[in-house]
Design a protein around this motif. Structure first.
Motif, short mmCIF file in Angstrom:
data_model
loop_
_atom_site.label_atom_id
_atom_site.label_comp_id
_atom_site.label_asym_id
_atom_site.label_seq_id
_atom_site.Cartn_x
_atom_site.Cartn_y
_atom_site.Cartn_z
N ALA A 172 0.83 -1.21 0.00
CA ALA A 172 0.00 0.00 0.00
C ALA A 172 0.87 1.26 0.00
O ALA A 172 0.57 2.23 -0.71
CB ALA A 172 -0.94 -0.01 1.21
N LEU A 173 1.93 1.25 0.78
CA LEU A 173 2.83 2.40 0.80
C LEU A 173 3.49 2.61 -0.56
O LEU A 173 3.66 3.76 -1.00
CB LEU A 173 3.88 2.24 1.91
CG LEU A 173 3.34 2.38 3.33
CD1 LEU A 173 4.40 1.95 4.35
CD2 LEU A 173 2.89 3.81 3.61
N ASP A 174 3.85 1.52 -1.22
CA ASP A 174 4.41 1.63 -2.57
C ASP A 174 3.40 2.25 -3.52
O ASP A 174 3.74 3.12 -4.34
CB ASP A 174 4.86 0.27 -3.09
CG ASP A 174 6.10 -0.27 -2.39
OD1 ASP A 174 6.81 0.53 -1.73
OD2 ASP A 174 6.36 -1.48 -2.51
N LEU A 175 2.15 1.80 -3.44
CA LEU A 175 1.09 2.38 -4.27
C LEU A 175 0.89 3.86 -3.97
O LEU A 175 0.69 4.67 -4.87
CB LEU A 175 -0.22 1.63 -4.08
CG LEU A 175 -0.42 0.36 -4.87
CD1 LEU A 175 -1.72 -0.33 -4.46
CD2 LEU A 175 -0.43 0.63 -6.36
N LEU A 176 0.95 4.21 -2.69
CA LEU A 176 0.78 5.60 -2.29
C LEU A 176 1.89 6.46 -2.88
O LEU A 176 1.63 7.55 -3.40
CB LEU A 176 0.76 5.71 -0.77
CG LEU A 176 0.43 7.08 -0.19
CD1 LEU A 176 -0.96 7.53 -0.58
CD2 LEU A 176 0.57 7.04 1.32
N LYS A 177 3.12 5.97 -2.81
CA LYS A 177 4.24 6.72 -3.41
C LYS A 177 4.02 6.89 -4.90
O LYS A 177 4.26 7.97 -5.44
CB LYS A 177 5.55 5.97 -3.16
CG LYS A 177 6.05 6.04 -1.74
CD LYS A 177 7.32 5.21 -1.58
CE LYS A 177 7.64 5.00 -0.12
NZ LYS A 177 8.72 4.03 0.07
#
Length: 180
Positions: A80-85
């Motif tokens: 999810a953090l990768d997607l957010l970035k």
């Protein structure tokens, strides 16, 4: 059923993945939703996290039951953090796609170029962008027409708009050229 379940060869592996999916998918979704604040993106994160779990399934079998939940939660949170970035790097276009206020051949030419660019995109994005931005259909109508979920339509629109914006910027239009 989790994505990629058929990629696992052993029936016991498929059964274990199905058990992990049934038991932890709701928790993984909630974690992804907390990070992303979007149900469509949270679904993407859970899907991508399960693909990662499948890719490294030999390690999953070695994890004790007690350690499994924190493991899958960490995987989905990182995903999810990768997607957010990625989302922060891609600035989506606003929904108002009418030609900018004003008149004249320059505005009309720019708008026609926008439509041409939409029509030159890969089908996955072209269809939804054309229906939404050119014909002004709702996500619900697009979903029904293309036999997709509304979430899938929203994700394709977001990604298609980002690709379109990149094409516009490459041609030197920028945001102000289309009032976006």
């Amino acid at each position: 059923m989790p994505p990629g379940l058929t990629a696992l060869e052993l029936e016991t592996d498929r059964a274990l993945l199905q058990q992990i999916y049934d038991q932890y998918e709701p928790r993984m979704y909630r974690v992804a939703l907390q990070v992303l604040k979007s149900s469509a993106l949270a679904e993407d994160a859970v899907h991508d996290a399960f693909l990662k779990l499948i890719k490294h399934f030999s390690e999953i079998r070695k994890i004790s039951c007690k350690e499994l939940e924190p493991f899958v939660v960490i995987i989905v949170k990182r995903t999810a953090l990768d997607l957010l970035k990625q989302e922060k790097r891609l600035t989506a276009l606003e929904d108002g796609w009418d030609p900018p206020a004003g008149s004249g051949p320059e505005i009309e030419t720019a708008y026609h170029r926008l439509v041409e660019l939409i029509r030159s995109m890969p089908d996955t994005y072209r269809e939804v962008l054309e229906l939404r931005c050119v014909l002004e259909w709702s996500n619900k109508d697009i979903a029904r027409r293309l036999s997709l979920s509304e979430n899938a339509v929203a994700v394709r629109l977001m990604r298609g708009k980002a690709l379109l914006q990149n094409k516009l910027e490459q041609e030197g239009y920028g945001r102000e050229g289309f009032g976006i």
